[in-house]
Design a protein around this motif. Structure first.
Motif, short mmCIF file in Angstrom:
data_model
loop_
_atom_site.label_atom_id
_atom_site.label_comp_id
_atom_site.label_asym_id
_atom_site.label_seq_id
_atom_site.Cartn_x
_atom_site.Cartn_y
_atom_site.Cartn_z
N HIS A 86 0.81 -1.23 0.00
CA HIS A 86 0.00 0.00 0.00
C HIS A 86 0.84 1.27 0.00
O HIS A 86 1.55 1.57 0.96
CB HIS A 86 -0.99 0.04 1.16
CG HIS A 86 -2.22 0.85 0.83
ND1 HIS A 86 -2.18 2.20 0.54
CD2 HIS A 86 -3.51 0.49 0.71
CE1 HIS A 86 -3.41 2.63 0.28
NE2 HIS A 86 -4.23 1.61 0.36
N PRO A 87 0.75 2.05 -1.07
CA PRO A 87 1.58 3.26 -1.19
C PRO A 87 1.31 4.31 -0.12
O PRO A 87 2.23 5.05 0.26
CB PRO A 87 1.24 3.79 -2.59
CG PRO A 87 -0.04 3.13 -2.97
CD PRO A 87 -0.05 1.80 -2.29
N MET A 88 0.06 4.41 0.38
CA MET A 88 -0.22 5.45 1.38
C MET A 88 0.56 5.22 2.67
O MET A 88 0.90 6.17 3.38
CB MET A 88 -1.72 5.49 1.68
CG MET A 88 -2.56 6.15 0.61
SD MET A 88 -2.16 7.90 0.32
CE MET A 88 -2.61 8.62 1.89
N VAL A 89 0.87 3.97 2.99
CA VAL A 89 1.66 3.67 4.18
C VAL A 89 3.01 4.36 4.09
O VAL A 89 3.51 4.95 5.06
CB VAL A 89 1.83 2.14 4.34
CG1 VAL A 89 2.90 1.80 5.37
CG2 VAL A 89 0.50 1.50 4.72
N PHE A 90 3.62 4.32 2.92
CA PHE A 90 4.97 4.85 2.76
C PHE A 90 4.96 6.32 2.38
O PHE A 90 5.90 7.05 2.70
CB PHE A 90 5.73 3.98 1.76
CG PHE A 90 5.78 2.56 2.22
CD1 PHE A 90 6.72 2.15 3.15
CD2 PHE A 90 4.84 1.64 1.78
CE1 PHE A 90 6.74 0.85 3.61
CE2 PHE A 90 4.85 0.34 2.24
CZ PHE A 90 5.80 -0.06 3.16
N PHE A 91 3.91 6.78 1.71
CA PHE A 91 3.80 8.21 1.44
C PHE A 91 3.68 8.99 2.74
O PHE A 91 4.30 10.04 2.90
CB PHE A 91 2.59 8.48 0.56
CG PHE A 91 2.34 9.96 0.32
CD1 PHE A 91 3.31 10.74 -0.29
CD2 PHE A 91 1.15 10.56 0.71
CE1 PHE A 91 3.09 12.10 -0.50
CE2 PHE A 91 0.93 11.91 0.50
CZ PHE A 91 1.90 12.69 -0.10
N ARG A 92 2.90 8.46 3.68
CA ARG A 92 2.75 9.14 4.97
C ARG A 92 3.91 8.86 5.91
O ARG A 92 4.03 9.50 6.96
CB ARG A 92 1.42 8.70 5.60
CG ARG A 92 0.18 9.14 4.81
CD ARG A 92 -0.04 10.63 4.90
NE ARG A 92 -0.27 11.02 6.27
CZ ARG A 92 -1.45 10.96 6.88
NH1 ARG A 92 -2.52 10.55 6.20
NH2 ARG A 92 -1.60 11.32 8.14
N GLY A 93 4.76 7.91 5.56
CA GLY A 93 5.94 7.61 6.37
C GLY A 93 5.68 6.51 7.38
O GLY A 93 4.54 6.25 7.75
N ILE A 94 6.73 5.84 7.80
CA ILE A 94 6.61 4.81 8.84
C ILE A 94 7.47 5.21 10.03
O ILE A 94 8.44 5.96 9.90
CB ILE A 94 7.01 3.42 8.31
CG1 ILE A 94 8.43 3.40 7.77
CG2 ILE A 94 6.03 2.97 7.23
CD1 ILE A 94 8.89 2.03 7.29
N GLU A 95 7.10 4.68 11.21
CA GLU A 95 7.69 5.17 12.46
C GLU A 95 9.15 4.79 12.62
O GLU A 95 9.94 5.57 13.14
CB GLU A 95 6.88 4.64 13.65
CG GLU A 95 5.47 5.22 13.74
CD GLU A 95 4.70 4.64 14.91
OE1 GLU A 95 5.22 3.72 15.58
OE2 GLU A 95 3.57 5.12 15.15
N THR A 96 9.51 3.57 12.21
CA THR A 96 10.85 3.04 12.49
C THR A 96 11.55 2.67 11.20
O THR A 96 10.96 2.01 10.34
CB THR A 96 10.76 1.80 13.40
OG1 THR A 96 10.04 2.14 14.58
CG2 THR A 96 12.15 1.31 13.78
N ARG A 97 12.80 3.07 11.07
CA ARG A 97 13.58 2.68 9.90
C ARG A 97 14.16 1.29 10.11
O ARG A 97 14.54 0.92 11.22
CB ARG A 97 14.70 3.68 9.65
CG ARG A 97 14.18 5.07 9.31
CD ARG A 97 15.27 5.97 8.80
NE ARG A 97 14.74 7.25 8.35
CZ ARG A 97 15.37 8.08 7.54
NH1 ARG A 97 16.58 7.76 7.09
NH2 ARG A 97 14.83 9.21 7.18
N SER A 98 14.21 0.53 9.02
CA SER A 98 14.77 -0.83 9.06
C SER A 98 15.73 -1.00 7.89
O SER A 98 15.37 -0.71 6.75
CB SER A 98 13.65 -1.87 8.97
OG SER A 98 12.82 -1.82 10.11
#
Length: 384
Positions: A86-98
């Motif tokens: 889902h692109p909206m998950v990544f457009f809005r950003g995620i809390e933790t970088r992996s």
């Protein structure tokens, strides 16, 4: 910390309650049956922060599948393939970088960037950049349908797409062909899905017409925003409404003779999982014409107000309707069954992707104007 090795890494937000989680779960279950080693990473995005729903049990259950290992946020991992959902998950950003690595990464585009009113809901260029910043992965967009692909191609050559779409897959055993249809004097028509107002026509007349109950035509609906539809003036006379979650969708579909789906002009249906579920169940589908580019010969198409006449025509040729339902099921099995996954994965690993603008539905100058409008709304606080 050393990086764990997998065949496939899958990343998504487990709080989606509808088709996104269903599609992700079907993919992971199919990967597991192929014997793949799967790293599963659940992330949290502000896109779902206003959603009061807990994680979807179907997503959490994936941890119990053979070959699946849950990744902790921030844990390094690498694989030949990675799928981000889902692109909206990544457009809005995620809390933790992996720190992830993959030879090929597909961002499964479950949703088109443009809304039905022409405004832009997410910026694919920024989405790809933010996914790379958060996970270290260079993504290609994998549209789930031609509808989504045509919109994404409006942003070429600044984004890369997979050469072929990445549609949802379905466990054919889960969606078995039901009892023979149209064996009695009357018929049962209906639909199923989450109770979303945009999944229904806009006016009372269209709502009443899309499932036209009569002495000869019984209506069953699984999942329906009854109070909202009645507030629009719809009567729902003669409808049998079953609360979503109280009846197994497969058993519900087996109770129908005809599946019908019409929806609001402000909704863009990126795919339509319920249509495939109905087709695999051997139910003939009567659909909104906007779905024809996705499902083609698998269904008949008409407006909501034309449903009654279309049903009468289907009932006048019951043998032909049964034959077409069998043919549609065979098409659905070939295109969307789990047996299609192995060749799709093999093709994907040799797919260089494309930056071509072959079918773009929005001219580049319009896309740039919509992009500017999106960021003006975000600056003004009108977009979350």
């Amino acid at each position: 910390m050393s990086a764990a090795d997998f065949d496939i890494i899958v990343v998504g937000d487990a709080r989606f309650q509808g088709g996104t989680t269903a599609a992700m779960a079907a993919d992971v279950a199919a990967f597991s049956r192929l014997g793949a080693r799967i790293g599963l990473l659940f992330v949290r995005s502000p896109f779902l922060e206003d959603d009061e729903d807990p994680p979807n049990p179907a997503a959490l259950a994936l941890a119990d599948l053979d070959g699946v290992e849950m990744l902790a946020p921030g844990q390094p991992a690498r694989a030949r393939l990675a799928f981000l959902h889902h692109p909206m998950v990544f457009f809005r950003g995620i809390e933790t970088r992996s720190p992830l690595r993959a030879d090929q990464t597909v961002l499964v585009a479950h949703h088109p960037p443009f809304r039905a009113d022409g405004s832009l809901e997410y910026d694919p260029v920024s989405t790809a950049r933010r996914a790379r910043a958060a996970l270290g992965l260079s993504v290609r967009f994998g549209p789930i349908s031609g509808t989504v692909r045509r919109q994404l191609e409006s942003f070429a050559p600044f984004i890369r797409l997979t050469g072929e779409d990445w549609p949802n897959i379905f466990d054919i055993g889960r969606w078995s062909r039901g009892p023979e249809i149209l064996t009695g004097p009357g018929a049962v028509i209906g639909r199923h899905g989450r109770a979303d107002l945009l999944k229904w026509p806009a006016t009372a007349a269209e709502i009443d017409a899309c499932l036209p109950a009569s002495d000869a035509l019984r209506v069953r609906v699984l999942g329906c925003p009854q109070s909202h539809l009645r507030a629009r003036g719809a009567r729902l006379d003669g409808w049998e409404v079953v609360d979503f979650g109280t009846e197994d969708p497969s058993a519900f579909l087996h109770s129908l003779d005809i599946f019908a789906y019409h929806y609001h002009p402000n909704w863009v249906e990126g795919f339509g999982r319920t249509v495939i579920e109905a087709a695999l169940s051997g139910r003939p589908c009567l659909l909104d014409p906007r779905l024809e580019p996705t499902f083609g010969p698998m269904a008949l198409y008409c407006s909501a107000t034309e449903v009654k006449a279309a049903v009468e025509q289907m009932l006048s040729d019951r043998a032909g309707t049964r034959r077409r339902a069998i043919e549609a099921r065979e098409i659905a099995q070939r295109r969307f069954g789990t047996d299609s996954l192995r060749p799709r994965l093999a093709a994907l690993q040799n797919d260089p992707g494309t930056r071509a603008r072959r079918e773009a539905s929005i001219p580049p100058t319009v896309a740039l104007r919509k992009l500017a409008g999106l960021y003006r709304r975000r600056t003004a606080g009108l977009e979350g």
